[in-house]
Write a protein that holds these residues in place. Structure first.
Motif, PDB file in Angstrom:
ATOM      1  N   HIS A 119      49.698 -29.407  -3.558  1.00 17.29           N
ATOM      2  CA  HIS A 119      48.269 -29.411  -3.244  1.00 17.29           C
ATOM      3  C   HIS A 119      47.988 -29.594  -1.764  1.00 17.29           C
ATOM      4  O   HIS A 119      47.162 -28.889  -1.177  1.00 17.29           O
ATOM      5  N   ARG A 120      48.638 -30.565  -1.126  1.00 19.50           N
ATOM      6  CA  ARG A 120      48.296 -30.882   0.262  1.00 19.50           C
ATOM      7  C   ARG A 120      48.622 -29.716   1.189  1.00 19.50           C
ATOM      8  O   ARG A 120      48.003 -29.570   2.250  1.00 19.50           O
ATOM      9  N   LEU A 121      49.575 -28.858   0.777  1.00 17.95           N
ATOM     10  CA  LEU A 121      49.936 -27.702   1.595  1.00 17.95           C
ATOM     11  C   LEU A 121      49.035 -26.510   1.302  1.00 17.95           C
ATOM     12  O   LEU A 121      48.541 -25.848   2.225  1.00 17.95           O
ATOM     13  N   LEU A 122      48.815 -26.240   0.033  1.00 21.49           N
ATOM     14  CA  LEU A 122      47.986 -25.091  -0.332  1.00 21.49           C
ATOM     15  C   LEU A 122      46.557 -25.272   0.175  1.00 21.49           C
ATOM     16  O   LEU A 122      45.902 -24.307   0.583  1.00 21.49           O
ATOM     17  N   GLN A 123      46.071 -26.514   0.174  1.00 21.16           N
ATOM     18  CA  GLN A 123      44.701 -26.769   0.611  1.00 21.16           C
ATOM     19  C   GLN A 123      44.541 -26.680   2.124  1.00 21.16           C
ATOM     20  O   GLN A 123      43.425 -26.566   2.622  1.00 21.16           O
ATOM     21  N   LEU A 124      45.651 -26.745   2.861  1.00 18.93           N
ATOM     22  CA  LEU A 124      45.585 -26.573   4.313  1.00 18.93           C
ATOM     23  C   LEU A 124      45.704 -25.111   4.726  1.00 18.93           C
ATOM     24  O   LEU A 124      45.521 -24.779   5.895  1.00 18.93           O
ATOM     25  N   THR A 125      46.010 -24.245   3.775  1.00 18.77           N
ATOM     26  CA  THR A 125      46.078 -22.818   4.075  1.00 18.77           C
ATOM     27  C   THR A 125      44.679 -22.314   4.400  1.00 18.77           C
ATOM     28  O   THR A 125      43.724 -22.633   3.686  1.00 18.77           O
ATOM     29  N   PRO A 126      44.525 -21.536   5.478  1.00 15.59           N
ATOM     30  CA  PRO A 126      43.174 -21.152   5.903  1.00 15.59           C
ATOM     31  C   PRO A 126      42.492 -20.135   5.004  1.00 15.59           C
ATOM     32  O   PRO A 126      41.322 -19.831   5.215  1.00 15.59           O
ATOM     33  N   VAL A 127      43.203 -19.620   4.006  1.00 15.67           N
ATOM     34  CA  VAL A 127      42.628 -18.677   3.051  1.00 15.67           C
ATOM     35  C   VAL A 127      42.868 -19.229   1.643  1.00 15.67           C
ATOM     36  O   VAL A 127      44.011 -19.537   1.300  1.00 15.67           O
ATOM     37  N   PRO A 128      41.834 -19.382   0.833  1.00 12.10           N
ATOM     38  CA  PRO A 128      42.056 -19.821  -0.550  1.00 12.10           C
ATOM     39  C   PRO A 128      42.961 -18.828  -1.263  1.00 12.10           C
ATOM     40  O   PRO A 128      42.929 -17.626  -0.992  1.00 12.10           O
ATOM     41  N   GLN A 129      43.771 -19.351  -2.179  1.00 13.11           N
ATOM     42  CA  GLN A 129      44.701 -18.457  -2.854  1.00 13.11           C
ATOM     43  C   GLN A 129      44.725 -18.745  -4.352  1.00 13.11           C
ATOM     44  O   GLN A 129      44.647 -19.885  -4.789  1.00 13.11           O
ATOM     45  N   SER A 130      44.830 -17.674  -5.128  1.00 13.08           N
ATOM     46  CA  SER A 130      44.941 -17.748  -6.580  1.00 13.08           C
ATOM     47  C   SER A 130      46.416 -17.657  -6.968  1.00 13.08           C
ATOM     48  O   SER A 130      47.283 -17.357  -6.132  1.00 13.08           O
ATOM     49  N   GLU A 131      46.687 -17.875  -8.243  1.00  8.99           N
ATOM     50  CA  GLU A 131      48.053 -17.693  -8.720  1.00  8.99           C
ATOM     51  C   GLU A 131      48.506 -16.253  -8.500  1.00  8.99           C
ATOM     52  O   GLU A 131      49.664 -15.983  -8.167  1.00  8.99           O
ATOM     53  N   GLU A 132      47.577 -15.329  -8.666  1.00  4.69           N
ATOM     54  CA  GLU A 132      47.902 -13.920  -8.437  1.00  4.69           C
ATOM     55  C   GLU A 132      48.278 -13.679  -6.975  1.00  4.69           C
ATOM     56  O   GLU A 132      49.197 -12.903  -6.681  1.00  4.69           O
ATOM     57  N   ASP A 133      47.563 -14.345  -6.061  1.00  3.15           N
ATOM     58  CA  ASP A 133      47.889 -14.215  -4.634  1.00  3.15           C
ATOM     59  C   ASP A 133      49.300 -14.718  -4.359  1.00  3.15           C
ATOM     60  O   ASP A 133      50.071 -14.088  -3.620  1.00  3.15           O
ATOM     61  N   LEU A 134      49.642 -15.890  -4.924  1.00 12.11           N
ATOM     62  CA  LEU A 134      50.967 -16.454  -4.711  1.00 12.11           C
ATOM     63  C   LEU A 134      52.042 -15.519  -5.263  1.00 12.11           C
ATOM     64  O   LEU A 134      53.083 -15.307  -4.629  1.00 12.11           O
TER      65      LEU A 134
END
Length: 462
Positions: free
Chosen positions: A436-451
């Protein structure tokens, strides 16, 4: 048209800057209701004390005497225990009459089991000081041993980051810890992070709190002269991604919620003007010295510069944080099958620097539109001529620069070369989601599909 958020930010800035005395108290005293007020409005920079210089390890014994320690735990790994860095450490301790015991069972890419073994040793020894000699695995293990030996009643998951653990704040005082890095990559000598593979979920997680920061980091470039080629490459790419991720992370004013008490402000706060200084320094250093340090291991200038860059990147990420490359890297390393790189022993392992870099081209293509100017600036700092480049192509431009470095230094051709196939992607996504702490610092929101798409695009990269 100027966005509503920009208007609110401007009004708040005017309000803060306005004179608040009775004669002028009305001036700029705008009262704005805005849901964005829950976002943070400040950042802070904390760091370990850093001492840098050729041969500085000889001062270690005096430092421990100055700190008043009487019984010191020296942690290292089985590869380093008989090498020159440890000899320099033990010589200094002996010369200054410091009582010590050596723990040399640190596991490269540590697990919760290896952490627990080190913690048991620390509890039994009742030490009042710690010394970590090695790479990030040693320093992270030593931080955990210090923490849990100072709070012997704590359960292991009490301090582990949520959602894997309880993520409790550290309230007990810790013993002094001096870190002596022997690789040029993790920057763990300056951070409040302790990372390990949690075997149950086959992904990395960790402990994150400012109290874990070492008291002192002795940055001695002499220790890097014996670093093997692949260790130098993968460690260097860890610096590479630290700098790029902290530079492009979500701005600190976009991270939320703001803490109710300043002591609750997290270690990872988002990009900010000071962490950006360190990121720029590191990218410039990588441009000049990375390849030299790998191809000419006796080049003391290059190896010294990379050693300092690793520490400065640590200061940057220790306050700004990293994002998606690291979030995806943790399950990539944790689910290793049979990949065994040269210079890393005989057991399957995907070194951290390799795991973070393998998705970097895909990640920065994905984040490019979040801040095209920063992505183009990063490419320029790494040596790219951006004069004719379009802002709309910023992500692609930076990705291509990253690929040039990866190709030059012989990074494997994607996840496929590390033993993964498209069938493994769902498990890798599952391992990334708890970060969570890493994904939330990503400047673009991401879905499971994005990952999934990012991992798919990283199966082959050249």
């Amino acid at each position: 048209m100027v966005s509503r958020k920009r208007v609110f930010d401007l009004l708040r800035t005017i309000n803060i800057a306005s004179c608040q005395c009775p004669a002028h108290g009305h001036r700029g005293n705008f009262h704005v209701t805005n849901t964005a007020i829950s976002k943070d409005y400040a950042f802070e920079i904390k760091s370990t004390t850093v001492r840098y210089g050729l041969g500085v390890t000889k001062e270690l014994g005096q430092d421990l005497v100055n700190l008043g320690t009487k019984n010191v735990c020296v942690m290292t790994d089985a590869n380093l225990v008989s090498l020159k860095p440890m000899k320099a450490v033990l010589d200094s301790l002996t010369r200054n009459g410091v009582n010590y015991k050596v723990y040399d069972r640190v596991k490269v890419e540590p697990t919760d089991s290896s952490f627990k073994d080190a913690i048991a040793f620390a509890k039994e020894g009742q030490f009042d000081g710690f010394v970590a000699v090695g790479g990030g695995s040693v320093m992270d293990t030593c931080k955990a041993a210090n923490l849990y030996s100072c709070d012997p009643r704590a359960e292991f998951l009490d301090y582990v980051n949520q959602p894997v653990g309880k993520g409790k704040p550290v309230t007990v005082p810790l013993n002094p810890l001096i870190a002596i890095p022997t690789t040029s990559g993790t920057g763990s000598e300056t951070t409040g992070l302790s990372i390990f593979d949690f075997e149950e979920i086959r992904a990395k997680t960790g402990i994150s709190h400012g109290s874990l920061r070492p008291t002192l980091a002795l940055i001695d470039p002499l220790h890097t002269l014996s670093v093997p080629r692949n260790v130098a490459i993968f460690s260097g790419f860890d610096v590479f991604c630290h700098a790029l991720e902290s530079f492009t992370a979500i701005p600190y004013t976009e991270r939320g919620p703001a803490p109710e008490n300043p002591k609750l402000r997290p270690v990872y706060q988002g990009s900010n003007p000071i962490s950006d200084v360190w990121a720029r320094f590191c990218l410039q250093t990588l441009r000049k010295y990375f390849s030299r340090s790998v191809h000419n291991p006796d080049d003391i200038e290059a190896r010294s510069s990379m050693h300092l860059a690793a520490t400065m990147a640590g200061v940057g990420i220790g306050n700004a944080g990293v994002h998606l490359c690291h979030g995806l890297a943790y399950p990539i390393a944790g689910n290793v099958k049979d990949y065994i790189p040269d210079d890393y022993g005989t057991d399957p392992i995907i070194p951290h620097g390799l795991a973070v870099s393998i998705t970097a081209p895909a990640v920065f293509r994905f984040t490019g539109n979040s801040d095209p100017d920063k992505h183009l600036e990063a490419a320029q700092l790494l040596g790219e001529d951006i004069a004719a480049k379009k802002r709309s192509d910023a992500g692609n431009v930076l990705a291509e620069v990253i690929l040039k470095y990866m190709d030059l230094l012989g990074i494997e051709n994607g996840l496929d070369a590390l033993g993964y196939t498209a069938d493994d992607i769902p498990a890798l996504v599952k391992g990334a989601l708890p970060q969570h702490r890493l994904l939330q610092l990503t400047p673009v929101p991401q879905s499971e599909e994005d990952l999934s798409k990012l991992l798919e695009n990283s199966l082959t990269i050249y």
